[in-house]
Structures are given as C-alpha cells and as structure tokens.
Scaffold this active site. Structure first.
Site, PDB file in Angstrom:
ATOM      1  N   ARG A  27       9.840  10.879  -0.026  1.00 24.64           N
ATOM      2  CA  ARG A  27       9.921  11.782  -0.989  1.00 24.64           C
ATOM      3  C   ARG A  27       8.463  12.384  -1.393  1.00 24.64           C
ATOM      4  NH1 ARG A  27       6.623   9.707  -3.525  1.00 24.64           N
ATOM      5  NH2 ARG A  27       6.780   8.007  -4.912  1.00 24.64           N
ATOM      6  N   GLU A  33       4.151  11.676 -13.019  1.00 26.63           N
ATOM      7  CA  GLU A  33       3.762  10.477 -12.155  1.00 26.63           C
ATOM      8  C   GLU A  33       3.504   9.390 -13.355  1.00 26.63           C
ATOM      9  OE1 GLU A  33       4.156   9.966  -9.120  1.00 26.63           O
ATOM     10  OE2 GLU A  33       2.875  11.901  -8.778  1.00 26.63           O
ATOM     11  N   ASP A  36       8.509   7.202 -14.362  1.00 31.97           N
ATOM     12  CA  ASP A  36       9.687   6.706 -14.248  1.00 31.97           C
ATOM     13  C   ASP A  36       9.860   5.354 -15.071  1.00 31.97           C
ATOM     14  OD1 ASP A  36       8.327   5.305 -12.320  1.00 31.97           O
ATOM     15  OD2 ASP A  36       9.731   5.546 -10.756  1.00 31.97           O
ATOM     16  N   GLY A 130       1.700   7.611  -0.383  1.00 29.17           N
ATOM     17  CA  GLY A 130       2.589   8.214  -1.509  1.00 29.17           C
ATOM     18  C   GLY A 130       3.791   8.942  -1.148  1.00 29.17           C
ATOM     19  N   SER A 133       7.625   5.607   1.981  1.00 29.38           N
ATOM     20  CA  SER A 133       7.959   5.236   3.049  1.00 29.38           C
ATOM     21  C   SER A 133       8.738   3.802   2.936  1.00 29.38           C
ATOM     22  CB  SER A 133       7.097   4.800   4.250  1.00 29.38           C
ATOM     23  OG  SER A 133       5.890   4.028   3.545  1.00 29.38           O
ATOM     24  N   ASP A 177      11.767   6.498  -6.523  1.00 28.94           N
ATOM     25  CA  ASP A 177      12.026   6.648  -5.076  1.00 28.94           C
ATOM     26  C   ASP A 177      13.219   6.612  -4.397  1.00 28.94           C
ATOM     27  OD1 ASP A 177       9.342   6.764  -5.582  1.00 28.94           O
ATOM     28  OD2 ASP A 177       8.648   5.064  -4.736  1.00 28.94           O
TER      29      ASP A 177
HETATM   30  P1  NG1 Z   1       4.686   5.297  -4.505  1.00 26.21           P
HETATM   31  O1  NG1 Z   1       3.792   4.153  -4.679  1.00 26.21           O
HETATM   32  O2  NG1 Z   1       4.318   6.612  -4.270  1.00 26.21           O
HETATM   33  O3  NG1 Z   1       6.065   4.789  -3.649  1.00 26.21           O
HETATM   34  C1  NG1 Z   1       5.252   4.432  -7.002  1.00 26.21           C
HETATM   35  C2  NG1 Z   1       6.618   3.866  -7.741  1.00 26.21           C
HETATM   36  C3  NG1 Z   1       7.293   4.862  -8.259  1.00 26.21           C
HETATM   37  C4  NG1 Z   1       6.554   5.641  -9.281  1.00 26.21           C
HETATM   38  C5  NG1 Z   1       5.335   6.027  -8.937  1.00 26.21           C
HETATM   39  C6  NG1 Z   1       4.362   6.747  -9.625  1.00 26.21           C
HETATM   40  C7  NG1 Z   1       7.487   2.193  -6.066  1.00 26.21           C
HETATM   41  C8  NG1 Z   1       8.616   1.953  -5.042  1.00 26.21           C
HETATM   42  N1  NG1 Z   1       7.390   3.510  -6.447  1.00 26.21           N
HETATM   43  O4  NG1 Z   1       5.479   5.201  -6.064  1.00 26.21           O
HETATM   44  O5  NG1 Z   1       8.527   4.497  -8.773  1.00 26.21           O
HETATM   45  O6  NG1 Z   1       6.323   4.754 -10.297  1.00 26.21           O
HETATM   46  O7  NG1 Z   1       4.617   5.052  -8.084  1.00 26.21           O
HETATM   47  O8  NG1 Z   1       4.986   7.704 -10.404  1.00 26.21           O
HETATM   48  O9  NG1 Z   1       7.082   0.957  -6.777  1.00 26.21           O
END
Ligand code: NG1
Length: 434
Positions: A27, A33, A36, A130, A133, A177
């Site tokens: 995604r 940002e 969540d 980011g 994956s 995610d």
């Molecule tokens: P990334 O690191 O981009 O997958 C993480 C968190 C999200 C959210 C974003 C910041 C995990 C799996 N994902 O995303 O839930 O908090 O950072 O908006 O930790």
C-alpha cells in the site's frame, strides 16, 4: 490458464493434490501518517504490487516455507499456540506471526486447529520502502494458513487480528497496512478509522496519478527504525496520559480526546515540550508500575528510553488528523490543488514536529515539486523509504524524467525506484484443483 507467476509457484510446491493461491497487496499511504495507532484516520491506496503465496495442506502441524527471493532462505516451523520466533529481521517471522494469532483466534471461536502446510512465496512489493511489504507478506501467509484450515472470516475482523499479530515482530504497529490489504477497492482510496475498524472507499478523480519514489535509504522496521517507530508510539501514549490528567477525561489514545482543536490551540499550556522518564508519575498521575505496564513492556525497543518529546508529537498527530479530513473532502470534489497542498503540509509536519524524515526524503519531495507534482510527502513510517507525489495525468512523464535526472542520475537506481502506482484491489484467495 494460470498466469506463469502462479504456475511457477505451484510447480515448486512439494506434495500433490489441491492447492491454493493467496495474494495481498502493498500500500501507499496518501495522507495520515502516524495517526493509526493514535486511533485517528488514514487515507491509503492498495497498490498493484503484491505478495503471492501458493500453499498446500499437510496432515501434520509442520510448515515448510520457501521463497523465490534468494535473500530469503527456506524455513520450517510447527504450528502451535506459541511459535518460537526466528532471529529479529528474519522473513519467516511474518508467517509465524500470522499463524500464532490464527491458532489463538480459531481456538477462541471453537473452529478447530490450524493445519501445517507447504508454502511458497513470491514477493513483488519493494522492500523497506514504506510500501508495507511486511504486512503484505503477513496477510498473504495468514490468508493461506486460514484457507488451508477451510475457514473464512470477515475481512475487517481479519484486519484487526493481523494488525495485532504483527506485534510478534517487535513493532508496536498500527492497523493501517493490514486493513488496506484486506479492505481496499480497485480505483479507490480508502478512508480508514480505527478502534473499531471502519473503512469507506473514496473516489479518486480520473486525472490524478500517484507516483512513488524511493529514497534508496532502507527503512527496515526490523532494524534501527523499530526503536524510532516504537519511540513515537510511546511518546503519543504518554502525551495522551498527560493530557487526560490535565483535562480530567478518560482517553486511551490521542484520538479519544474531546475537542482536538481546543487542545491544539492550548498545547503550550497543556503539555511540556518533553519529559524525562522520572517526571512521568507526576505528569500523568499514574503509579510507576502502571506506567511500566502500559508503556514499557519488557522487550519493547525504544530509541531514547529516558526522554520523551511530547508537545511536537501531539501537534503533528492532531494536525495530521485534520488534514486527512480535509484531504478526503478535496478528493471527493476533485480539488487536486488542495489535496496537493495538504500533502506538502503533511510532509513538513512529519519532518519538523514528528522527526521522521531524512535529508534524502526532503530532497526527493523538493525534486518532485519542481518536476510538476501538485504535492509530495514521505509515505509510511519514514526514517528512509519512499515519498508519494500527486501529479496530473498530463504531467506524469515530466515528473518521472525530473526524478531520474535530478535524483537518480548519479547512482544505479533499480527501475522500480520510482513507480506509477495504480490503486489496486484487496487481498484474495483462490483454490486450485489438480
Ligand atoms: P510502514 O513502516 O510504512 O509499513 C508503519 C506502520 C503503520 C503506520 C505507519 C505510519 C507497521 C506494520 N506499519 O508503516 O501502521 O503507523 O508506519 O503512518 O508497523
């Protein structure tokens, strides 16, 4: 006829008989940002890059995991209530995380045991960029596990389950995610709210195109970024406890606070700039043991466990939630200029108040803006990874040429360093009969 990618995975799968294919997309978060885990909304799209897993059931509890990527060696584990993790950073932990959570959940529902199986994985979501994956891997493996058990659960319930499951790898992750992977709709963005999880599709104007460009700095949440990410989650929780005490309200997360605009207006009076660990009992009114229980669970890796930024973090989070609401409205009315301006403001706030940008991400944002983007911002957790830029269809080529010339020219960037992403559909499972 199966596409060749799926056929190759099935060919390499040990055993014979019926099998299945589970797929989960990565995604890109358009805006919202680090909201969540604070119970505040996000606005992501699923992208047309996914993880595909072929799986075949076994009669015992053994899992045989293999991967088409040479960097991911074969792994085995036994399905159990507590599955010992592989060393931090190992790819198998995402499959184990899903399996352990499903064992508990099926047990609670009285739906029986989770069988073992042979799994073969092909991941096409760029790594540590980011683009989530890791969650795509967890969701695809989890769906495969669940389908081998012959069980189907509502996607929203699975999204909440898999969000909690990802904590197995040591990040205090939010739920964006997994929810995006499971609830996305083709050609739409998704406005997601949390606790409880709710999602609604948002139409994307036909002329809007999103380009993802990687900084080529890896944002590995299994590595150094984990402590920084957890630090932000903890800072927000602590700030919420201080605000709840000052305002005389009950609030588990920043999103529970009444009157966020008033809190923002009065922030300097309500919250100290930062707090050292020993100041927390006085600031929150919580006993040290209660603070430990809520914020400092054993094994939680924090980047700076003795000192916590409070004011700037809250300014970002509450401001970002307001930007998500405005961005959803702008998308709905086709006002791309406003949407772009909100993306720019989000990036500035991520860089200054939240401290999750890097010089390379800042430079990429500037290059994208100079190349015709209507707005650009880091996407995902930050600390490296990628940016997302909004551009009108007519200017996509110019933007991509500018990125290539001004950002990627010096190095040897892989072709997937910048992607024009299409809003894609949610995860799915397909049965394949012999
Ligand atoms: P990334 O690191 O981009 O997958 C993480 C968190 C999200 C959210 C974003 C910041 C995990 C799996 N994902 O995303 O839930 O908090 O950072 O908006 O930790």
């Amino acid at each position: 006829m199966l596409p060749s990618r799926a056929a190759a995975l099935l060919d390499a799968l040990p055993g014979r008989g019926a099998a299945l294919l589970a797929r989960a997309p990565g995604r890109v978060n358009l805006i919202g940002e680090h909201t969540d885990y604070n119970g505040l909304p996000v606005l992501p799209i699923a992208i047309d890059r996914d993880v595909l897993v072929a799986a075949r059931r076994r009669d015992d509890d053994h899992v045989d995991l293999s991967n088409t990527g040479a960097a991911f060696p074969p792994r085995q584990y036994a399905v159990a209530a507590a599955i010992p993790p592989s060393p931090a950073g190992d790819w198998a932990n995402y499959a184990k995380a899903a399996a352990e959570a499903l064992v508990a959940d099926l047990g609670r529902r009285g739906l029986g045991a989770l069988p073992g199986g042979a799994f073969r994985v092909d991941g096409r979501v760029p790594l540590a960029a980011g683009l989530s994956s890791s969650s795509a891997l967890l969701v695809a493996c989890g769906l495969a596990h669940l389908s081998l058990a012959g069980v189907a659960l509502p996607p929203a319930e699975l999204a909440e389950l898999f969000a909690r499951a990802e904590r197995y790898v040591g990040t205090l992750s939010g739920g964006m995610d997994q929810a995006t992977a499971l609830l996305a709709r083709a050609d739409h963005a998704l406005r997601i709210d949390f606790f409880p999880l709710r999602a609604r599709p948002v139409t994307i104007p036909a002329s809007a195109v999103f380009v993802v460009a990687q900084s080529l700095e890896r944002a590995e949440k299994s590595g150094a970024a984990r402590g920084h990410y957890n630090q932000r989650v903890t800072e927000c929780g602590l700030a919420c406890a201080v605000l709840a005490q000052r305002l005389g309200v009950a609030a588990a997360r920043l999103g529970d606070l009444p009157g966020p605009e008033r809190v923002l207006d009065d922030l300097d009076r309500l919250l100290p700039e930062d707090a050292r660990r020993e100041m927390l009992p006085a600031l929150t009114g919580l006993a040290p043991r209660e603070l430990d229980r809520r914020f400092f669970a054993p094994g939680t890796v924090l980047a700076a466990p003795g000192r916590f930024e409070l004011r700037r973090r809250v300014r970002h989070v509450l401001g970002e939630a307001a930007r998500v609401a405005a961005a959803e409205e702008a998308l709905g009315t086709g006002d791309l200029e406003t949407f772009g301006a909100l993306m720019d403001a989000s990036h500035r706030s991520c860089a200054t108040d939240y401290g999750v940008s890097t010089p390379a991400l800042d430079r990429l944002v500037a290059v994208a803006r100079g190349g015709g983007a209507l707005g650009a911002r880091l996407t995902g957790a930050g600390f490296g990874g990628a940016i997302v830029a909004l551009v009108e269809q007519a200017h996509v080529d110019r933007l991509v040429r500018t990125l290539d010339r001004e950002f990627y020219a010096a190095g040897s960037a892989p072709p997937e360093a910048r992607l024009v992403v299409q809003p894609a559909t949610a995860a799915s499972v397909e049965r394949v009969d012999p």
